[in-house]
Write a protein that holds these residues in place. Structure first.
Motif, short mmCIF file in Angstrom:
data_model
loop_
_atom_site.label_atom_id
_atom_site.label_comp_id
_atom_site.label_asym_id
_atom_site.label_seq_id
_atom_site.Cartn_x
_atom_site.Cartn_y
_atom_site.Cartn_z
N ARG A 36 -6.08 0.67 -0.16
CA ARG A 36 -6.98 0.28 -1.24
C ARG A 36 -7.45 -1.15 -1.12
NH1 ARG A 36 -5.11 3.42 -6.66
NH2 ARG A 36 -4.94 5.44 -5.66
N GLU A 66 0.84 -1.20 0.00
CA GLU A 66 0.00 0.00 0.00
C GLU A 66 0.88 1.25 0.00
OE1 GLU A 66 -3.23 0.07 -0.22
OE2 GLU A 66 -3.95 -1.83 0.53
N GLN A 102 -8.15 -2.16 4.82
CA GLN A 102 -9.22 -1.27 5.26
C GLN A 102 -9.91 -1.84 6.49
OE1 GLN A 102 -11.74 -0.86 1.84
NE2 GLN A 102 -10.31 0.47 0.77
#
Length: 50
Positions: free
Chosen positions: A11, A6, A16
């Protein structure tokens, strides 16, 4: 926190989710009066939840 693969921002869904879980634990510990101790920074992986 930096996640493998990342750059700026997260993403990948796994990154996340991990970030969100850690943020929620922090909020519960430091912003909610009911929390009495700091949470563990170790999160269970899917294999450990079976």
């Amino acid at each position: 926190m930096l996640y493998p693969g990342e750059g700026h921002g997260n993403r990948k869904v796994a990154a996340q989710l991990d970030y969100s879980m850690r943020l929620m634990r922090w909020m519960d510990s430091f912003l909610v009066e009911k929390a009495e101790e700091k949470p563990s920074f170790e999160l269970p992986h899917a294999e450990q939840l079976k």
